[in-house]
Design a protein around this motif. Structure first.
Motif, PDB file in Angstrom:
ATOM      1  N   VAL A  28       0.993  -1.364  -0.077  1.00 47.81           N
ATOM      2  CA  VAL A  28       0.308  -0.152   0.016  1.00 47.81           C
ATOM      3  C   VAL A  28       0.915   1.211  -0.145  1.00 47.81           C
ATOM      4  CG1 VAL A  28      -1.716   1.347   1.307  1.00 47.81           C
ATOM      5  CG2 VAL A  28      -1.977  -0.981   1.217  1.00 47.81           C
ATOM      6  N   ARG A  29       1.918   1.184   0.713  1.00 47.41           N
ATOM      7  CA  ARG A  29       2.724   2.356   0.857  1.00 47.41           C
ATOM      8  C   ARG A  29       3.625   2.713  -0.469  1.00 47.41           C
ATOM      9  NH1 ARG A  29       4.011   0.264   5.849  1.00 47.41           N
ATOM     10  NH2 ARG A  29       5.973  -0.432   5.075  1.00 47.41           N
ATOM     11  N   TYR A  30       3.968   1.448  -0.959  1.00 44.68           N
ATOM     12  CA  TYR A  30       4.404   1.587  -2.401  1.00 44.68           C
ATOM     13  C   TYR A  30       3.561   2.170  -3.523  1.00 44.68           C
ATOM     14  CZ  TYR A  30       6.912  -0.451  -6.713  1.00 44.68           C
ATOM     15  OH  TYR A  30       7.821  -0.278  -7.964  1.00 44.68           O
ATOM     16  N   LEU A  31       2.470   1.742  -3.466  1.00 42.45           N
ATOM     17  CA  LEU A  31       1.457   2.443  -4.391  1.00 42.45           C
ATOM     18  C   LEU A  31       1.194   3.917  -4.218  1.00 42.45           C
ATOM     19  CD1 LEU A  31      -1.540   0.056  -4.389  1.00 42.45           C
ATOM     20  CD2 LEU A  31      -0.254   0.896  -6.537  1.00 42.45           C
ATOM     21  N   GLU A  32       1.353   4.484  -2.921  1.00 43.91           N
ATOM     22  CA  GLU A  32       1.422   5.908  -2.648  1.00 43.91           C
ATOM     23  C   GLU A  32       2.658   6.716  -2.951  1.00 43.91           C
ATOM     24  OE1 GLU A  32       0.129   5.571   1.545  1.00 43.91           O
ATOM     25  OE2 GLU A  32      -2.023   5.130   0.855  1.00 43.91           O
ATOM     26  N   SER A  33       3.665   5.862  -3.333  1.00 39.96           N
ATOM     27  CA  SER A  33       5.043   6.606  -3.254  1.00 39.96           C
ATOM     28  C   SER A  33       5.430   6.795  -4.581  1.00 39.96           C
ATOM     29  CB  SER A  33       6.073   5.736  -2.555  1.00 39.96           C
ATOM     30  OG  SER A  33       6.360   4.713  -3.450  1.00 39.96           O
ATOM     31  N   ASP A  34       6.414   7.610  -4.755  1.00 43.41           N
ATOM     32  CA  ASP A  34       7.048   8.120  -6.348  1.00 43.41           C
ATOM     33  C   ASP A  34       7.729   6.780  -6.728  1.00 43.41           C
ATOM     34  OD1 ASP A  34       5.734  10.246  -6.312  1.00 43.41           O
ATOM     35  OD2 ASP A  34       7.379  11.535  -5.472  1.00 43.41           O
ATOM     36  N   ALA A  35       8.228   5.904  -5.720  1.00 46.83           N
ATOM     37  CA  ALA A  35       8.824   5.050  -6.137  1.00 46.83           C
ATOM     38  C   ALA A  35       8.191   3.796  -7.010  1.00 46.83           C
ATOM     39  CB  ALA A  35       9.720   4.116  -4.986  1.00 46.83           C
ATOM     40  N   CYS A  36       7.128   3.893  -7.046  1.00 44.63           N
ATOM     41  CA  CYS A  36       6.287   2.976  -7.709  1.00 44.63           C
ATOM     42  C   CYS A  36       6.493   3.046  -9.121  1.00 44.63           C
ATOM     43  CB  CYS A  36       4.519   3.349  -7.312  1.00 44.63           C
ATOM     44  SG  CYS A  36       3.437   2.130  -8.056  1.00 44.63           S
ATOM     45  N   ALA A  37       6.617   1.833  -9.838  1.00 46.61           N
ATOM     46  CA  ALA A  37       6.713   1.720 -11.114  1.00 46.61           C
ATOM     47  C   ALA A  37       6.154   0.366 -11.477  1.00 46.61           C
ATOM     48  CB  ALA A  37       8.549   1.729 -11.426  1.00 46.61           C
ATOM     49  N   ALA A  38       5.178   0.372 -11.954  1.00 43.60           N
ATOM     50  CA  ALA A  38       4.564  -1.059 -12.085  1.00 43.60           C
ATOM     51  C   ALA A  38       3.377  -0.990 -13.078  1.00 43.60           C
ATOM     52  CB  ALA A  38       4.075  -1.542 -10.797  1.00 43.60           C
ATOM     53  N   LEU A  39       2.805  -2.117 -13.562  1.00 44.88           N
ATOM     54  CA  LEU A  39       1.881  -2.292 -14.503  1.00 44.88           C
ATOM     55  C   LEU A  39       0.441  -2.495 -13.544  1.00 44.88           C
ATOM     56  CD1 LEU A  39       3.089  -3.992 -17.804  1.00 44.88           C
ATOM     57  CD2 LEU A  39       2.081  -1.584 -17.571  1.00 44.88           C
ATOM     58  N   SER A  40      -0.376  -1.806 -13.642  1.00 49.51           N
ATOM     59  CA  SER A  40      -1.961  -2.262 -13.131  1.00 49.51           C
ATOM     60  C   SER A  40      -2.181  -3.678 -14.174  1.00 49.51           C
ATOM     61  CB  SER A  40      -2.887  -1.218 -12.973  1.00 49.51           C
ATOM     62  OG  SER A  40      -4.125  -1.579 -12.734  1.00 49.51           O
ATOM     63  N   ALA A  41      -3.012  -4.485 -13.223  1.00 55.52           N
ATOM     64  CA  ALA A  41      -3.850  -5.292 -13.907  1.00 55.52           C
ATOM     65  C   ALA A  41      -4.815  -4.571 -15.102  1.00 55.52           C
ATOM     66  CB  ALA A  41      -4.801  -6.055 -13.107  1.00 55.52           C
ATOM     67  N   GLY A  42      -4.837  -5.298 -16.262  1.00 57.36           N
ATOM     68  CA  GLY A  42      -5.594  -4.525 -17.238  1.00 57.36           C
ATOM     69  C   GLY A  42      -7.015  -4.815 -17.278  1.00 57.36           C
ATOM     70  N   MET A  43      -7.940  -4.146 -18.220  1.00 57.06           N
ATOM     71  CA  MET A  43      -9.253  -4.614 -18.489  1.00 57.06           C
ATOM     72  C   MET A  43      -9.276  -5.056 -19.840  1.00 57.06           C
ATOM     73  SD  MET A  43     -12.828  -2.468 -17.978  1.00 57.06           S
ATOM     74  CE  MET A  43     -12.344  -1.453 -19.307  1.00 57.06           C
ATOM     75  N   LEU A  44      -9.369  -6.195 -20.131  1.00 51.03           N
ATOM     76  CA  LEU A  44     -10.046  -6.528 -21.445  1.00 51.03           C
ATOM     77  C   LEU A  44     -11.224  -6.534 -21.698  1.00 51.03           C
ATOM     78  CD1 LEU A  44      -8.398  -9.570 -23.374  1.00 51.03           C
ATOM     79  CD2 LEU A  44     -10.950  -9.490 -23.109  1.00 51.03           C
ATOM     80  N   THR A  45     -11.561  -6.025 -22.750  1.00 46.15           N
ATOM     81  CA  THR A  45     -13.303  -5.830 -23.102  1.00 46.15           C
ATOM     82  C   THR A  45     -13.328  -6.534 -24.508  1.00 46.15           C
ATOM     83  OG1 THR A  45     -13.334  -3.597 -22.012  1.00 46.15           O
ATOM     84  CG2 THR A  45     -14.883  -4.283 -23.665  1.00 46.15           C
ATOM     85  N   ALA A  46     -14.106  -7.382 -24.444  1.00 44.39           N
ATOM     86  CA  ALA A  46     -14.548  -8.216 -25.913  1.00 44.39           C
ATOM     87  C   ALA A  46     -15.931  -8.049 -26.066  1.00 44.39           C
ATOM     88  CB  ALA A  46     -14.240  -9.747 -25.622  1.00 44.39           C
ATOM     89  N   TRP A  47     -16.086  -7.879 -27.466  1.00 39.87           N
ATOM     90  CA  TRP A  47     -17.643  -8.106 -27.805  1.00 39.87           C
ATOM     91  C   TRP A  47     -18.030  -8.613 -29.065  1.00 39.87           C
ATOM     92  CZ3 TRP A  47     -14.098  -4.156 -28.097  1.00 39.87           C
ATOM     93  CH2 TRP A  47     -13.512  -3.866 -29.311  1.00 39.87           C
ATOM     94  N   GLY A  48     -19.425  -8.878 -29.211  1.00 36.18           N
ATOM     95  CA  GLY A  48     -19.801  -9.827 -30.577  1.00 36.18           C
ATOM     96  C   GLY A  48     -21.177  -9.385 -30.543  1.00 36.18           C
ATOM     97  N   TRP A  49     -21.619  -9.453 -31.914  1.00 38.28           N
ATOM     98  CA  TRP A  49     -23.055  -9.025 -32.161  1.00 38.28           C
ATOM     99  C   TRP A  49     -23.980 -10.415 -32.673  1.00 38.28           C
ATOM    100  CZ3 TRP A  49     -24.365  -3.951 -32.577  1.00 38.28           C
ATOM    101  CH2 TRP A  49     -23.310  -3.121 -32.217  1.00 38.28           C
ATOM    102  N   LYS A  50     -25.146 -10.177 -32.255  1.00 37.37           N
ATOM    103  CA  LYS A  50     -26.093 -11.158 -32.675  1.00 37.37           C
ATOM    104  C   LYS A  50     -26.428 -11.228 -33.972  1.00 37.37           C
ATOM    105  CE  LYS A  50     -28.519 -13.566 -29.555  1.00 37.37           C
ATOM    106  NZ  LYS A  50     -29.582 -13.915 -28.698  1.00 37.37           N
ATOM    107  N   PRO A  51     -26.514 -12.112 -34.810  1.00 44.60           N
ATOM    108  CA  PRO A  51     -26.969 -11.687 -36.195  1.00 44.60           C
ATOM    109  C   PRO A  51     -28.434 -11.407 -36.307  1.00 44.60           C
ATOM    110  CG  PRO A  51     -25.755 -13.822 -36.202  1.00 44.60           C
ATOM    111  CD  PRO A  51     -25.882 -13.232 -34.679  1.00 44.60           C
ATOM    112  N   GLY A  52     -28.724 -10.565 -37.277  1.00 38.28           N
ATOM    113  CA  GLY A  52     -30.137 -10.249 -37.407  1.00 38.28           C
ATOM    114  C   GLY A  52     -30.382  -8.859 -37.101  1.00 38.28           C
ATOM    115  N   GLY A  53     -31.417  -8.375 -37.357  1.00 36.81           N
ATOM    116  CA  GLY A  53     -31.919  -7.020 -36.669  1.00 36.81           C
ATOM    117  C   GLY A  53     -30.930  -6.131 -37.107  1.00 36.81           C
ATOM    118  N   THR A  54     -31.038  -4.595 -36.554  1.00 30.37           N
ATOM    119  CA  THR A  54     -30.331  -3.406 -37.090  1.00 30.37           C
ATOM    120  C   THR A  54     -29.588  -2.792 -36.197  1.00 30.37           C
ATOM    121  OG1 THR A  54     -32.295  -2.213 -36.616  1.00 30.37           O
ATOM    122  CG2 THR A  54     -32.212  -3.116 -38.789  1.00 30.37           C
ATOM    123  N   ALA A  55     -29.500  -3.300 -34.995  1.00 31.03           N
ATOM    124  CA  ALA A  55     -28.654  -2.392 -34.085  1.00 31.03           C
ATOM    125  C   ALA A  55     -27.368  -2.423 -34.531  1.00 31.03           C
ATOM    126  CB  ALA A  55     -28.811  -3.069 -32.537  1.00 31.03           C
ATOM    127  N   GLY A  56     -26.710  -3.305 -34.987  1.00 29.19           N
ATOM    128  CA  GLY A  56     -25.215  -3.382 -35.261  1.00 29.19           C
ATOM    129  C   GLY A  56     -24.899  -3.007 -36.413  1.00 29.19           C
TER     130      GLY A  56
END
Length: 275
Positions: free
Chosen positions: A247-275
Protein backbone atom coordinates in the motif's frame (compact mmCIF):
# COMPACT_ATOMS: atom_id res chain seq x y z
CA UNK A 1 -0.27 -16.17 -15.91
CA UNK A 2 -0.76 -18.19 -12.77
CA UNK A 3 -3.80 -17.10 -10.78
CA UNK A 4 -3.80 -19.96 -8.30
CA UNK A 5 -1.47 -22.19 -6.33
CA UNK A 6 -0.14 -25.08 -8.43
CA UNK A 7 -2.85 -27.71 -8.69
CA UNK A 8 -5.26 -25.65 -6.61
CA UNK A 9 -8.97 -25.80 -7.34
CA UNK A 10 -11.13 -22.67 -7.28
CA UNK A 11 -12.76 -21.89 -3.96
CA UNK A 12 -16.47 -22.32 -3.46
CA UNK A 13 -17.12 -19.00 -1.72
CA UNK A 14 -18.93 -16.10 -3.35
CA UNK A 15 -17.90 -12.55 -4.13
CA UNK A 16 -19.68 -10.22 -1.71
CA UNK A 17 -19.89 -12.77 1.07
CA UNK A 18 -16.53 -13.62 2.64
CA UNK A 19 -14.89 -10.67 0.89
CA UNK A 20 -16.14 -7.39 -0.64
CA UNK A 21 -19.33 -7.43 1.42
CA UNK A 22 -21.61 -4.55 0.43
CA UNK A 23 -22.48 -3.90 4.08
CA UNK A 24 -18.85 -3.17 4.95
CA UNK A 25 -18.07 0.52 5.38
CA UNK A 26 -16.28 1.98 2.38
CA UNK A 27 -17.27 -0.72 -0.14
CA UNK A 28 -19.24 1.69 -2.34
CA UNK A 29 -16.24 4.03 -2.34
CA UNK A 30 -13.92 1.17 -3.41
CA UNK A 31 -16.27 0.32 -6.29
CA UNK A 32 -16.41 3.98 -7.27
CA UNK A 33 -12.61 4.16 -7.46
CA UNK A 34 -12.76 1.30 -9.95
CA UNK A 35 -15.42 3.18 -11.88
CA UNK A 36 -13.28 6.32 -11.99
CA UNK A 37 -10.43 4.25 -13.41
CA UNK A 38 -12.43 2.43 -16.08
CA UNK A 39 -15.75 4.14 -16.84
CA UNK A 40 -14.40 6.53 -19.48
CA UNK A 41 -12.91 3.58 -21.40
CA UNK A 42 -16.10 1.55 -21.02
CA UNK A 43 -18.28 4.41 -22.19
CA UNK A 44 -16.07 5.18 -25.17
CA UNK A 45 -16.34 1.55 -26.29
CA UNK A 46 -20.10 1.30 -25.73
CA UNK A 47 -20.73 4.51 -27.65
CA UNK A 48 -18.39 3.40 -30.45
CA UNK A 49 -20.49 0.26 -30.72
CA UNK A 50 -23.54 2.46 -31.27
CA UNK A 51 -25.22 2.59 -27.86
CA UNK A 52 -27.64 5.49 -28.11
CA UNK A 53 -31.26 6.59 -28.43
CA UNK A 54 -33.75 3.75 -28.63
CA UNK A 55 -31.46 1.14 -27.12
CA UNK A 56 -32.54 -0.99 -24.20
CA UNK A 57 -29.57 -2.03 -22.08
CA UNK A 58 -28.84 -4.67 -19.47
CA UNK A 59 -25.97 -3.99 -17.06
CA UNK A 60 -24.93 -7.12 -15.14
CA UNK A 61 -23.13 -6.68 -11.82
CA UNK A 62 -23.90 -2.99 -11.95
CA UNK A 63 -22.26 -2.07 -8.64
CA UNK A 64 -23.04 1.55 -7.86
CA UNK A 65 -24.68 2.12 -11.27
CA UNK A 66 -22.17 4.51 -12.78
CA UNK A 67 -22.20 2.90 -16.25
CA UNK A 68 -26.00 2.73 -16.35
CA UNK A 69 -26.42 6.38 -15.41
CA UNK A 70 -23.87 7.45 -18.00
CA UNK A 71 -25.56 5.37 -20.70
CA UNK A 72 -28.77 7.23 -19.93
CA UNK A 73 -27.28 10.69 -19.50
CA UNK A 74 -24.52 10.73 -22.12
CA UNK A 75 -25.51 8.14 -24.72
CA UNK A 76 -29.23 8.85 -24.37
CA UNK A 77 -30.28 5.18 -24.37
CA UNK A 78 -33.95 4.45 -23.77
CA UNK A 79 -33.58 2.34 -20.64
CA UNK A 80 -31.12 0.46 -18.47
CA UNK A 81 -31.88 -2.56 -16.32
CA UNK A 82 -29.14 -2.72 -13.68
CA UNK A 83 -28.76 -6.16 -12.10
CA UNK A 84 -26.81 -7.13 -9.00
CA UNK A 85 -27.04 -9.70 -6.24
CA UNK A 86 -27.31 -6.75 -3.82
CA UNK A 87 -28.88 -3.54 -5.13
CA UNK A 88 -28.45 -1.27 -2.12
CA UNK A 89 -25.90 0.93 -3.91
CA UNK A 90 -28.10 1.14 -7.01
CA UNK A 91 -31.23 2.01 -5.06
CA UNK A 92 -29.30 4.70 -3.18
CA UNK A 93 -28.60 6.54 -6.46
CA UNK A 94 -31.77 6.41 -8.58
CA UNK A 95 -31.95 7.96 -12.05
CA UNK A 96 -34.78 8.36 -14.61
CA UNK A 97 -34.78 5.32 -16.90
CA UNK A 98 -32.61 3.22 -14.56
CA UNK A 99 -34.43 0.16 -13.25
CA UNK A 100 -32.88 -2.21 -10.74
CA UNK A 101 -33.25 -5.94 -10.33
CA UNK A 102 -31.82 -7.96 -7.45
CA UNK A 103 -30.94 -11.28 -9.05
CA UNK A 104 -28.19 -13.85 -9.50
CA UNK A 105 -27.00 -14.28 -13.09
CA UNK A 106 -26.00 -17.87 -12.28
CA UNK A 107 -29.63 -18.79 -11.48
CA UNK A 108 -30.91 -21.12 -14.25
CA UNK A 109 -34.13 -19.09 -14.29
CA UNK A 110 -32.39 -15.76 -14.92
CA UNK A 111 -34.16 -14.37 -18.01
CA UNK A 112 -35.03 -10.67 -17.66
CA UNK A 113 -35.79 -10.18 -21.37
CA UNK A 114 -33.85 -9.21 -24.47
CA UNK A 115 -31.74 -6.09 -24.98
CA UNK A 116 -29.79 -4.27 -27.69
CA UNK A 117 -26.84 -4.12 -25.27
CA UNK A 118 -25.89 -6.68 -22.63
CA UNK A 119 -22.87 -5.54 -20.62
CA UNK A 120 -20.99 -7.25 -17.78
CA UNK A 121 -17.81 -5.79 -16.29
CA UNK A 122 -15.68 -7.56 -13.65
CA UNK A 123 -18.37 -10.20 -13.15
CA UNK A 124 -17.56 -13.45 -14.95
CA UNK A 125 -14.03 -13.58 -13.52
CA UNK A 126 -15.59 -14.22 -10.11
CA UNK A 127 -17.98 -16.95 -11.27
CA UNK A 128 -17.65 -20.62 -12.25
CA UNK A 129 -18.97 -22.04 -15.53
CA UNK A 130 -17.96 -18.97 -17.53
CA UNK A 131 -18.56 -20.73 -20.86
CA UNK A 132 -22.16 -21.48 -19.90
CA UNK A 133 -22.73 -17.98 -18.56
CA UNK A 134 -21.44 -16.38 -21.76
CA UNK A 135 -24.04 -18.46 -23.60
CA UNK A 136 -26.71 -17.34 -21.14
CA UNK A 137 -25.85 -13.68 -21.64
CA UNK A 138 -25.76 -14.12 -25.42
CA UNK A 139 -29.33 -15.42 -25.28
CA UNK A 140 -30.40 -12.11 -23.73
CA UNK A 141 -29.08 -10.10 -26.69
CA UNK A 142 -31.75 -9.10 -29.19
CA UNK A 143 -31.06 -9.80 -32.88
CA UNK A 144 -28.74 -7.08 -34.10
CA UNK A 145 -27.60 -6.34 -30.56
CA UNK A 146 -24.21 -6.68 -28.90
CA UNK A 147 -22.76 -8.50 -25.90
CA UNK A 148 -19.86 -6.69 -24.20
CA UNK A 149 -17.74 -8.41 -21.54
CA UNK A 150 -14.92 -6.82 -19.56
CA UNK A 151 -12.69 -8.57 -17.03
CA UNK A 152 -9.23 -8.24 -15.55
CA UNK A 153 -6.05 -9.53 -17.14
CA UNK A 154 -3.00 -10.05 -14.92
CA UNK A 155 0.07 -8.52 -16.52
CA UNK A 156 2.68 -8.66 -13.78
CA UNK A 157 2.40 -11.42 -11.21
CA UNK A 158 4.12 -14.24 -13.12
CA UNK A 159 7.24 -12.58 -14.51
CA UNK A 160 7.17 -9.13 -12.97
CA UNK A 161 10.15 -7.88 -10.96
CA UNK A 162 10.05 -8.59 -7.24
CA UNK A 163 8.47 -5.52 -5.64
CA UNK A 164 5.99 -5.05 -2.81
CA UNK A 165 3.34 -4.49 -5.50
CA UNK A 166 3.94 -7.67 -7.52
CA UNK A 167 4.09 -9.73 -4.33
CA UNK A 168 0.74 -8.33 -3.22
CA UNK A 169 -0.89 -8.86 -6.60
CA UNK A 170 0.33 -12.45 -6.80
CA UNK A 171 -1.02 -13.14 -3.31
CA UNK A 172 -4.31 -11.44 -4.14
CA UNK A 173 -5.02 -13.48 -7.28
CA UNK A 174 -4.03 -16.74 -5.63
CA UNK A 175 -5.93 -15.99 -2.43
CA UNK A 176 -9.12 -14.95 -4.18
CA UNK A 177 -9.07 -17.99 -6.43
CA UNK A 178 -8.63 -20.30 -3.46
CA UNK A 179 -11.44 -18.67 -1.45
CA UNK A 180 -14.10 -17.27 -3.79
CA UNK A 181 -13.09 -18.77 -7.15
CA UNK A 182 -11.87 -15.60 -8.87
CA UNK A 183 -9.90 -16.69 -11.94
CA UNK A 184 -8.56 -14.36 -14.61
CA UNK A 185 -6.58 -17.01 -16.47
CA UNK A 186 -9.31 -17.58 -19.09
CA UNK A 187 -10.05 -13.90 -19.75
CA UNK A 188 -7.76 -13.69 -22.83
CA UNK A 189 -9.95 -16.41 -24.38
CA UNK A 190 -13.11 -14.25 -24.27
CA UNK A 191 -13.03 -13.34 -27.99
CA UNK A 192 -12.94 -17.04 -28.86
CA UNK A 193 -15.61 -17.87 -26.28
CA UNK A 194 -17.94 -15.24 -27.74
CA UNK A 195 -17.91 -17.15 -31.02
CA UNK A 196 -19.33 -20.21 -29.25
CA UNK A 197 -22.91 -18.92 -28.96
CA UNK A 198 -22.86 -17.74 -32.58
CA UNK A 199 -21.93 -14.07 -32.20
CA UNK A 200 -20.36 -12.29 -35.15
CA UNK A 201 -17.92 -9.38 -35.65
CA UNK A 202 -16.08 -10.36 -32.48
CA UNK A 203 -13.21 -8.13 -31.36
CA UNK A 204 -11.39 -7.11 -28.20
CA UNK A 205 -9.11 -4.51 -26.66
CA UNK A 206 -7.13 -4.01 -23.46
CA UNK A 207 -6.80 -0.88 -21.33
CA UNK A 208 -4.20 -0.52 -18.56
CA UNK A 209 -4.67 2.55 -16.34
CA UNK A 210 -1.43 4.12 -15.10
CA UNK A 211 -0.42 3.54 -11.49
CA UNK A 212 0.44 6.96 -10.09
CA UNK A 213 0.22 8.06 -6.44
CA UNK A 214 -3.27 9.11 -5.46
CA UNK A 215 -4.89 7.83 -8.66
CA UNK A 216 -8.26 6.12 -8.62
CA UNK A 217 -6.79 2.78 -9.68
CA UNK A 218 -4.08 2.92 -7.01
CA UNK A 219 -6.69 3.64 -4.36
CA UNK A 220 -8.86 0.84 -5.76
CA UNK A 221 -6.08 -1.73 -5.41
CA UNK A 222 -5.17 -0.52 -1.92
CA UNK A 223 -8.81 -0.90 -0.86
CA UNK A 224 -9.06 -4.30 -2.55
CA UNK A 225 -6.00 -5.58 -0.69
CA UNK A 226 -7.37 -4.37 2.63
CA UNK A 227 -10.67 -6.17 2.04
CA UNK A 228 -9.05 -9.38 0.78
CA UNK A 229 -6.27 -9.34 3.37
CA UNK A 230 -7.20 -12.68 4.94
CA UNK A 231 -7.29 -14.41 1.54
CA UNK A 232 -3.88 -12.96 0.70
CA UNK A 233 -2.38 -14.04 4.02
CA UNK A 234 -3.72 -17.56 3.53
CA UNK A 235 -1.44 -18.08 0.52
CA UNK A 236 1.73 -17.83 2.59
CA UNK A 237 3.15 -15.51 -0.07
CA UNK A 238 2.78 -12.36 2.02
CA UNK A 239 2.31 -11.22 5.61
CA UNK A 240 0.61 -8.19 7.11
CA UNK A 241 3.78 -6.15 6.88
CA UNK A 242 4.06 -7.04 3.19
CA UNK A 243 0.53 -5.86 2.44
CA UNK A 244 1.14 -2.61 4.30
CA UNK A 245 4.40 -2.15 2.38
CA UNK A 246 2.55 -2.68 -0.91
CA UNK A 247 0.00 0.00 0.00
CA UNK A 248 2.82 2.42 0.85
CA UNK A 249 4.55 1.53 -2.43
CA UNK A 250 1.42 2.45 -4.40
CA UNK A 251 1.35 5.80 -2.63
CA UNK A 252 5.01 6.58 -3.28
CA UNK A 253 6.96 8.10 -6.16
CA UNK A 254 8.99 4.88 -6.20
CA UNK A 255 6.04 2.97 -7.68
CA UNK A 256 6.92 1.64 -11.14
CA UNK A 257 4.47 -1.08 -12.11
CA UNK A 258 1.69 -2.15 -14.42
CA UNK A 259 -1.84 -2.35 -13.12
CA UNK A 260 -3.94 -5.32 -14.03
CA UNK A 261 -5.55 -4.48 -17.34
CA UNK A 262 -9.18 -4.55 -18.38
CA UNK A 263 -9.86 -6.71 -21.44
CA UNK A 264 -13.10 -5.85 -23.20
CA UNK A 265 -14.49 -8.25 -25.81
CA UNK A 266 -17.68 -7.89 -27.81
CA UNK A 267 -19.73 -9.75 -30.37
CA UNK A 268 -22.93 -9.07 -32.32
CA UNK A 269 -25.97 -11.29 -32.59
CA UNK A 270 -26.90 -11.79 -36.25
CA UNK A 271 -30.14 -10.25 -37.49
CA UNK A 272 -31.89 -6.99 -36.68
CA UNK A 273 -30.48 -3.53 -37.23
CA UNK A 274 -28.73 -2.49 -33.98
CA UNK A 275 -25.27 -3.40 -35.29
Amino acid sequence: MNASPPGGAPGEGRYGEAFFRPDRAGEAERIDFGALAYDDITMARLRALGAGPGWSCLDIGAGTGTVGRRLLGEAGVASVLAVDRDVRFLDARPAPGLRTLQADVTDPGFAPGSFQLVHARFVLMHLPERDRLIGTLAELVAPGGVLVLSDAVDLTSERGPATPYTTAMRAMWQGLRATIGTDVSSVPAYPHLLRGPGLDQVAAEIHVPPLVPGSAISRFWAGTWQRSRQAMLSTGLIDDAGIDAAVRYLESDACAALSAGMLTAWGWKPGGTAG
